[in-house]
Design a protein around this motif. Structure first.
Motif, short mmCIF file in Angstrom:
data_model
loop_
_atom_site.label_atom_id
_atom_site.label_comp_id
_atom_site.label_asym_id
_atom_site.label_seq_id
_atom_site.Cartn_x
_atom_site.Cartn_y
_atom_site.Cartn_z
N LYS A 162 0.93 -1.28 0.02
CA LYS A 162 0.00 -0.14 -0.13
C LYS A 162 0.84 1.26 0.18
CE LYS A 162 -3.69 0.25 2.39
NZ LYS A 162 -4.40 0.39 3.74
N ARG A 218 -13.83 9.74 1.11
CA ARG A 218 -14.00 8.42 0.48
C ARG A 218 -12.79 7.94 0.04
NH1 ARG A 218 -14.23 6.65 -4.68
NH2 ARG A 218 -13.86 8.72 -5.45
N GLU A 253 -11.27 4.22 1.50
CA GLU A 253 -11.06 3.06 0.63
C GLU A 253 -9.67 2.69 0.83
OE1 GLU A 253 -14.06 4.45 -3.05
OE2 GLU A 253 -11.60 4.54 -3.32
N ARG A 255 -9.65 0.91 4.08
CA ARG A 255 -10.23 -0.44 4.22
C ARG A 255 -9.34 -1.77 3.24
NH1 ARG A 255 -15.26 2.44 3.93
NH2 ARG A 255 -15.34 2.34 1.82
N ASP A 256 -8.37 -1.16 2.66
CA ASP A 256 -7.45 -2.02 1.73
C ASP A 256 -8.54 -2.17 0.23
OD1 ASP A 256 -5.58 -2.50 3.76
OD2 ASP A 256 -6.49 -4.17 4.07
N GLU A 257 -9.44 -1.15 0.07
CA GLU A 257 -10.20 -1.06 -1.22
C GLU A 257 -8.95 -0.45 -2.32
OE1 GLU A 257 -13.92 0.39 -0.46
OE2 GLU A 257 -14.39 -1.29 0.83
N ARG A 258 -8.07 0.13 -1.97
CA ARG A 258 -7.27 0.97 -2.87
C ARG A 258 -5.96 0.92 -2.20
NH1 ARG A 258 -8.49 4.85 -6.39
NH2 ARG A 258 -10.61 4.68 -6.03
N ASP A 259 -4.93 0.78 -3.03
CA ASP A 259 -3.70 0.62 -2.59
C ASP A 259 -2.75 1.68 -3.04
OD1 ASP A 259 -3.33 -0.12 -5.10
OD2 ASP A 259 -3.06 -2.16 -4.98
#
Length: 643
Positions: free
Chosen positions: A510, A544, A548, A551-555
């Motif tokens: 990340k 937003r 994200e 929540r590890d929805e975006r790295d």
């Protein structure tokens, strides 16, 4: 080719003779040998004294002549005792061609493992090799960690402000702590510490029975020679007695600052209002060092929690709120941090959301716990909302802002308790001492202790010197001047290729990429197909994107200077600083800190254009982190065929 070097050299012991010390900390002390018997005549040589000679010589292998010279003992007597220690199994002897015999400890590893303390009283420095946690805890009560070389070597400096804020009720108690930390007596250093202790107890502010504030001096001499020389009618009305002056309303902060600058910190014993009671329970447990911070704060009612990002200063501040149990005002640099504070207070304390208010450009609600921005708190049309309420506690987040003229107005908010939070209370204008006069003394744990204990992971830092991306920019740099030259180097297009390379080399990380310029940020974001988060990004969009990322929805995020302090960025595995090297040391701390977390390793790459002023900026900025115990490497990136 990698060129590794320490961030800053160790002090040269030749400047100043160290105090006589017991460097082995528990070997031979007070005439008792290691075997437990009497050491005999004063010129007998003990294993501890051999270690002392090794320390002074800087080598673990010595000749009898070297030992005799360092310990000022007869050569013949030293040779006899070295032979005796060899027969006892404490030393080994080895014949070499250049000298009949050299000596070294039987357990050579023991020499490198043991804690050793050397005191330089004239410089008020303490150099410690492999200190125990107890020693470091004791040193932190009266000394400042100035250097850590990454190899278990530490240099502490005893500054006046360290003695002034020592958490002790009496000098005798402080003196015991000093001797416990050093394992010895250092008369010259102790005498200086005593003089500073006396300075810190010469003046105090108290509340008169009629409600006004009085400045009291310990003697008529110090009042006349210091107090009345430094203060004028703007600060005091008139003398009440030879040792007392009547203070003008609102002049307390100025008096504290002026006398502090004169070398006389003021004890604040005023009967300030504590506000309405507000029971607060913390719903999470504090780490041991966080509890220590809160305990130190509870003793004085003021202070600045100093620790690296990720060390939990916000949670520790809520621990202070729980201790005070009074209505609380929290001042922050931006509305994003105000929102994050409000969420954290609701999550980690027993307070209901209805008891928590925010006061800034987005909303204006004053509640028992109110989070406001510095700018709003300092505006005339909003000041009455805060001045009219009696706050039990005022918290200054990112308190390095407080000395700035626009922020200092907020320090006139009076409260029984004041608390600051800062990862690095360093200001490039060297006014950081004002933080401690306006808010309170520093309270913290040295970064290396948190790294060692595993509370915060130490990131690996590497400066990478990047070639120019094209001749056009390189030629423009040569012909440019001043800030324009710096900006061209910062926006070197060769850095885009290097960012791509580093991201591909760490595909599972990340990552956060930091830039200083909007145009560069947009260019980098397009190149790596990631969002660019800047001051122009709407608040709801920032929220937003950060959620994200958490929540590890975006790295991957590209972040402008807004990420340094204006928002609470989530931690990352990888940070790439593409530009901003001309910024402050505090900025370097903040950006490196985005990778500090309780578990796992992390990497910080700092990109500097090779052959430009960025090289010097990079070293200056990261030396500050090197002195906190981080290892800093340097790497030159070779140009590709295309460039």
């Amino acid at each position: 080719m990698t060129d590794e070097r320490p961030a800053e050299p160790s002090p040269d012991s030749s400047d100043d003779e160290p105090d006589e010390t017991d460097p082995a900390r528990g070997d031979a002390v007070d005439g008792v040998s290691e075997s437990g018997g009497d050491s005999g005549p004063t010129n007998d040589l003990t294993l501890a004294e051999f270690h002392d000679a090794c320390q002074r010589e800087g080598r673990p292998v010595l000749t009898a002549g070297a030992v005799a010279r360092w310990l000022d003992q007869p050569h013949e007597r030293v040779s006899e005792r070295l032979t005796a220690l060899s027969e006892e199994g404490e030393l080994e002897r080895l014949s070499v061609s250049t000298d009949p015999v050299v000596w070294y400890p039987s357990e050579l590893d023991d020499l490198t493992e043991r804690e050793r303390v050397v005191v330089f009283p004239k410089r008020r420095e303490i150099v410690v090799d492999r200190p125990a946690q107890f020693t470091r805890a004791q040193l932190s009560q009266f000394a400042h960690l100035a250097d850590a070389n990454g190899e278990n070597g530490y240099r502490y400096v005893v500054r006046p402000e360290d003695v002034w804020q020592a958490p002790h009720e009496s000098f005798e108690s402080l003196e015991r702590t000093v001797r416990q930390a050093l394992g010895q007596r250092s008369p010259a250093l102790e005498e200086w510490i005593h003089s500073q202790w006396d300075r810190a107890h010469q003046f105090r502010l108290t509340t008169h029975d009629d409600g006004y504030t009085v400045l009291e001096a310990k003697s008529a001499e110090v009042m006349g020679n210091v107090g009345r020389q430094k203060l004028d009618e703007e600060h005091v009305h008139a003398p009440i007695s030879e040792t007392e002056d009547w203070v003008r309303d609102g002049a307390e902060a100025a008096i504290k600052r002026l006398l502090y600058e004169a070398g006389y910190p003021v004890q604040d014993h005023r009967d300030l209002e504590s506000g309405e009671d507000l029971p607060i329970d913390l719903t999470v447990g504090l780490r041991e060092y966080q509890q220590t911070w809160v305990d130190r704060f509870s003793e004085t009612g003021e202070g600045v929690f100093v620790g690296p990002p990720g060390s939990g200063k916000t949670v520790a501040a809520m621990g202070a709120m729980s201790h005070v149990e009074g209505e609380t005002l929290i001042l922050v640099p931006s509305r994003d941090l105000a929102r994050q504070w409000a969420d954290a207070v609701a999550e980690y304390t027993s307070l209901e959301p209805s008891q928590i208010g925010q006061y800034h450009g987005g909303q204006k609600n004053v509640r028992p716990v109110t989070i406001a921005t510095y700018q709003i708190a300092g505006m005339d049309r909003h000041r009455s909302l805060f001045d009219d309420r009696e706050w039990g506690l005022v918290i200054f987040d990112e308190c390095q802002h407080v000395p700035s003229d626009v922020y200092r107005r907020s320090t006139h908010l009076q409260s029984r308790h004041r608390l600051g939070l800062s990862a690095s209370p360093i200001r490039e204008d060297d006014r950081q001492t004002e933080i401690f006069t306006l808010v309170g003394p520093p309270i913290g744990t040295d970064w290396q202790a948190l790294f060692d204990a595993g509370f915060v992971a130490e990131p690996e830092l590497e400066i990478r010197y990047v070639p120019w991306g094209d001749d056009e920019q390189r030629n423009a740099y040569v012909s440019a001047e001043g800030r324009e030259r710096y900006r061209i180097a910062a926006e070197n297009r060769g850095k885009v290729d290097e960012i791509r390379y580093l991201l591909s080399a760490h595909p599972d990380s990340k990552a956060l990429v930091f830039v200083d310029y909007l145009e560069q940020g947009r260019e980098v974001a397009d190149a790596v197909d990631a969002p660019f988060l800047s001051g122009e990004t709407p608040h709801h969009e920032r929220r937003r994107l950060l959620e994200e990322f958490r929540r590890d929805e975006r790295d991957l995020l590209v972040v402008s200077r807004v990420g340094d302090e204006g928002i609470d960025l989530p931690t990352a595995d990888l940070a790439i600083v593409a530009s901003g090297l001309g910024g402050s040391r505090r900025q370097g701390t903040q950006r490196a800190g985005r990778t500090m977390r309780p578990a796992g390793g992390a990497l910080v790459y700092v990109l500097a254009t090779r052959g430009s002023r960025e090289e010097d900026f990079a070293r200056r900025q990261l030396q500050h982190l090197g002195r906190k115990g981080m290892t800093v490497r340097e790497q030159t990136v070779e140009p590709t065929d295309e460039s």
